[in-house]
Design a protein around this motif. Sequence first.
Motif, PDB file in Angstrom:
ATOM      1  N   THR A  46      57.671  18.554  92.979  1.00 17.48           N
ATOM      2  CA  THR A  46      56.692  17.516  93.294  1.00 17.48           C
ATOM      3  C   THR A  46      55.553  17.551  92.290  1.00 17.48           C
ATOM      4  N   LEU A  47      55.260  16.411  91.682  1.00 18.67           N
ATOM      5  CA  LEU A  47      54.114  16.318  90.785  1.00 18.67           C
ATOM      6  C   LEU A  47      52.838  16.401  91.616  1.00 18.67           C
ATOM      7  N   ARG A  48      51.999  17.382  91.305  1.00 19.92           N
ATOM      8  CA  ARG A  48      50.753  17.536  92.055  1.00 19.92           C
ATOM      9  C   ARG A  48      49.806  16.387  91.735  1.00 19.92           C
ATOM     10  N   ARG A  49      49.166  15.896  92.755  1.00 23.10           N
ATOM     11  CA  ARG A  49      48.258  14.752  92.601  1.00 23.10           C
ATOM     12  C   ARG A  49      46.907  15.044  93.219  1.00 23.10           C
ATOM     13  N   THR A  50      45.905  14.342  92.718  1.00 27.24           N
ATOM     14  CA  THR A  50      44.588  14.286  93.332  1.00 27.24           C
ATOM     15  C   THR A  50      44.393  12.847  93.768  1.00 27.24           C
ATOM     16  N   GLY A  51      44.600  12.585  95.040  1.00 26.22           N
ATOM     17  CA  GLY A  51      44.637  11.199  95.497  1.00 26.22           C
ATOM     18  C   GLY A  51      45.858  10.510  94.908  1.00 26.22           C
ATOM     19  N   GLU A  52      45.646   9.396  94.238  1.00 24.02           N
ATOM     20  CA  GLU A  52      46.745   8.654  93.617  1.00 24.02           C
ATOM     21  C   GLU A  52      47.042   9.116  92.196  1.00 24.02           C
TER      22      GLU A  52
END
Length: 231
Positions: free
Chosen positions: A164-170
């Motif tokens: 899973t690509l880590r995200r900050t919000g979108e």
Amino acid sequence: MASAEELKRAAGEAALDHVTDGMCLGIGTGSTAEAFIRVLADKVQAGLNVIGVATSERTEKLCRELSIPMATLETLPQLDLTIDGADELDGALRLIKGGGGALLREKIVAAASKRMLVIADESKTVETLGAFPLPIEINGFGMVATYLAIQEAADGLGLSGELTLRRTGEDPFITDSGHLILDASFGRIPDPEALSRALHDVPGVVEHGLFLGLAKEALVAGADTVRHLTV
């Protein structure tokens, strides 16, 4: 029953017994490391003389706010001790780190130190690494190719699970060094050394969160005591 915050503070306070006057100190990232930073700051205000090198911009900011003297790894390339937390640790003191996204700098600082001391609460101890998703720091260029190569490397070791690509919000999460992070939910990792080698063979992988052979000591806080583990 002690709260999680109380256990983190207990581990941080126990770590102070390993800090001596004049040390060049690698200072970790994460909630347990922050508990250590706060008790360290009290000691510095009371006269302890240390110089810190931070493993992240967040740690650097907190240390400076608390008036802990800081330097860079460029000016202090050899450190006496690094004190840092872990997302998981097993009986051989192999670690998974990087839940906070600072794994590359954490590993560089740990490797530049004579000793690495891990501080954690007992919930972080496991028989086999892998319940916590393994962070893998990757270059943004060729991200999909790197993703597929990691998947192939894991398959070759009998590991499966979502990347899973880590995200900050979108938006994608960006590390302090300008990279992306894939969180690999492999589950049990029976041979961390083999996985480490396989991941390092993927050109787009900058670093991964398996810390192998770096930590020789750990302080693990439980309800009644802080255990000192060594390998």
